[in-house]
Structure formats: structure tokens, C-alpha cells
Design an enzyme around this catalytic site. Structure first.
Site, PDB file in Angstrom:
ATOM      1  N   ASP A   1      -5.779  58.297   0.403  1.00  0.00           N
ATOM      2  CA  ASP A   1      -4.885  58.067  -0.720  1.00  0.00           C
ATOM      3  C   ASP A   1      -3.513  57.615  -0.233  1.00  0.00           C
ATOM      4  O   ASP A   1      -2.804  58.366   0.442  1.00  0.00           O
ATOM      5  CB  ASP A   1      -4.766  59.364  -1.526  1.00  0.00           C
ATOM      6  CG  ASP A   1      -3.967  59.197  -2.797  1.00  0.00           C
ATOM      7  OD1 ASP A   1      -3.360  58.128  -2.997  1.00  0.00           O
ATOM      8  OD2 ASP A   1      -3.951  60.143  -3.604  1.00  0.00           O
TER       9      ASP A   1
ATOM     10  N   ASP B   1       0.010  46.331  -1.861  1.00  0.00           N
ATOM     11  CA  ASP B   1      -0.992  45.274  -2.046  1.00  0.00           C
ATOM     12  C   ASP B   1      -2.152  45.864  -2.845  1.00  0.00           C
ATOM     13  O   ASP B   1      -3.263  46.024  -2.351  1.00  0.00           O
ATOM     14  CB  ASP B   1      -1.449  44.778  -0.670  1.00  0.00           C
ATOM     15  CG  ASP B   1      -2.408  43.607  -0.753  1.00  0.00           C
ATOM     16  OD1 ASP B   1      -2.688  43.140  -1.874  1.00  0.00           O
ATOM     17  OD2 ASP B   1      -2.890  43.155   0.308  1.00  0.00           O
TER      18      ASP B   1
END
Length: 277
Positions: A137, A155
Site C-alpha cells: 500500500d 502514477d
């Protein structure tokens, strides 16, 4: 028989490409992944039915999300990329000689694994010794690292599924703490034709957190509306004050020093979206 892939970009908008071959389809713990070989755009990566990148036009997105912030920063050494498991952003970051370390935080190892196998021109830099791959994560990673990075590149996929948390004020504040005193964040912030309200919301959040907030654009043919926005938050450096004559020439296909400057000249309707109070 013809095979077509159709992306539902909006309830009233679809985008289709003709497919030569389906290379891989995989249900990962996080999303449905497919890599297709198309006639017009080469190999394409699809996540949850949404086209993420193609061999033919990926350079536009990856060059613009990377080189604009890295050439704005005076000496980027440590770069964090959140998402971007295809490796295109990593490839572009490593074109900067000052960079010593790139951390790629990707939640879905299947994206990296399949990109290495089927998208070698995009993922070519993932095995570089300067690259640290963290499967997990990205939000958790950011919260656990303070004052560590010069540039953070978000991104991400679209604001659905595993990427939802990457479009929140709490996350952008955590990135602020993750950055050094002259750090920069850049995030892909979707199409102004489709996600105007989201772009405005992100702009407001950035302005509350970062002393310098700027938006810039690029044209990505396979993304909804083709016109794509990026939002930059900077603690110190203004991307519009960069001396373009001092930007070294690196091997690119879209980005140039002139494009760096021009990208911040927004169409009026896009500027209105970012400036609306």
C-alpha cells in the site's frame, strides 16, 4: 472474426481498439488485468476494463509526469513513485543523472510481473540497481516515511478501486511530510472533459497544503478526451520559473524544455476548472 476491446470511459462515451491477440488475462487480488496486442497502438495494459498504457503513446504520459517535476527540482536524488507498476515512470526517472534511488510502491505485483513479461520497452528499467520495488500500500508507505524524498510521483489509476485513497486530502498531507524541505509532488489528475469536478477538488486540496500549486497538460490519444492534466505541489520551486535554457537535453520523444514551459499555458476552460473557488 474481428476482436475489439471497448473501454467505457463515461456513461455516454466509449473507446474501442481492434485487437490482434489477447496475451494475458488475470484476476488479481485487487483488479482484473489484461494485456492485449492491438493493431493501432501495439500492446496495451488494461486494468478493470480501463486502458492504462499503450506501447504507441505511453511516452507522452510517462515523460510528462516525470521530467516536469524532476527538472523543476534543483537536485533530485530520491524519488518515490506510487503506482506505475508498468515501469514507464521508473524508466524516465533514471534518465536523470542526479537520481540515486527510486522507490516504486505498487500494490499489485501482477502488474509488475506481467509488464516485465509482455511490455519490455516500458518496464525495461525495473531491474536497475537504483530501483527498490515495494509491493504494498503506497499510502501506508508514505505515512511511514518522513522527510525522505525529493520528488513523489503519484502514477495512479483512475479514482476507483485500489486507487481511491490516492485522491484525498489526508494522502496529499502525508506526502507533504514525506517530502524534504524543497520537495515536489506531481499527480496525474485526469481529463478535464470528463473529471472537471474532481480536478477542481484536487486543485483546492493542493492549494491548502503546498505553497506553490500549478497545473499542466499533455495530449495522450488513448486517454478520455485525449487532453490530460497533471497537478504539481511544490514546497519551494516554481515550475514556471525554470530556466529552460539550463535544462539538459535527454533522450525523449515528447518532452523538451520548450514543452516544459508551454505545458503550463492552459486552455481557458481548463484554467477555469483549476481556479474556481
Amino acid at each position: 472474426m474481428e476482436l475489439w476491446f471497448t473501454e467505457h470511459q463515461d456513461e455516454n462515451l466509449r473507446f474501442s481498439i481492434k485487437v490482434k491477440e489477447t496475451l494475458v488475462v488475470e484476476k488479481t487480488p485487487y483488479q482484473h488485468l489484461a494485456i492485449l496486442d492491438s493493431y493501432q497502438f501495439g500492446r496495451v495494459l488494461v486494468l478493470d476494463g480501463i486502458l492504462q498504457t499503450t506501447e504507441k503513446d505511453e511516452f507522452v504520459y510517462h515523460e510528462m509526469i516525470v521530467h516536469v517535476p524532476l527538472f523543476t527540482h534543483k537536485n533530485p536524488k530520491d524519488v518515490l513513485i506510487i503506482g506505475g507498476g508498468d515501469g514507464g515512470s521508473v524508466r524516465e526517472v533514471l534518465k536523470h543523472s542526479s537520481v540515486e534511488r527510486v522507490v516504486l510502491a505498487e500494490i499489485d505485483e501482477a502488474v509488475i510481473r506481467n509488464s516485465k513479461k509482455y511490455l519490455p520497452t516500458i518496464s525495461s528499467a525495473l531491474d536497475d540497481p537504483r530501483v527498490e520495488i515495494m509491493i504494498g500500500d503506497g499510502i501506508k508507505y508514505v505515512n511511514e516515511h518522513k522527510n525522505e524524498f525529493d520528488v513523489v510521483i503519484v502514477d495512479s489509476t483512475d479514482p476507483i478501486g485500489p486507487a481511491v485513497g490516492l485522491f484525498t486530502s489526508d494522502f496529499y498531507r502525508a506526502v507533504y511530510e514525506c517530502l524534504r524541505e524543497d520537495g515536489i509532488i506531481v499527480a496525474q489528475t485526469e481529463s478535464p472533459f470528463i473529471y472537471g469536478k474532481l480536478i477542481n477538488k484536487i486543485s483546492k486540496m493542493f492549494k491548502e497544503i503546498y505553497p506553490i500549486t500549478k497545473a499542466y497538460i499533455a495530449t495522450v490519444p488513448t486517454y478520455p478526451g485525449s487532453l490530460w492534466t497533471f497537478t504539481m505541489g511544490s514546497k519551494k520551486y516554481d515550475p514556471e520559473e525554470v530556466d529552460i535554457n539550463s535544462i539538459p537535453r535527454i533522450q525523449t520523444k515528447y518532452y523538451t524544455p520548450e514543452i516544459h514551459k508551454a505545458a503550463f499555458v492552459l486552455p481557458k476552460f481548463v484554467k477555469d476548472i483549476f481556479d474556481e473557488v
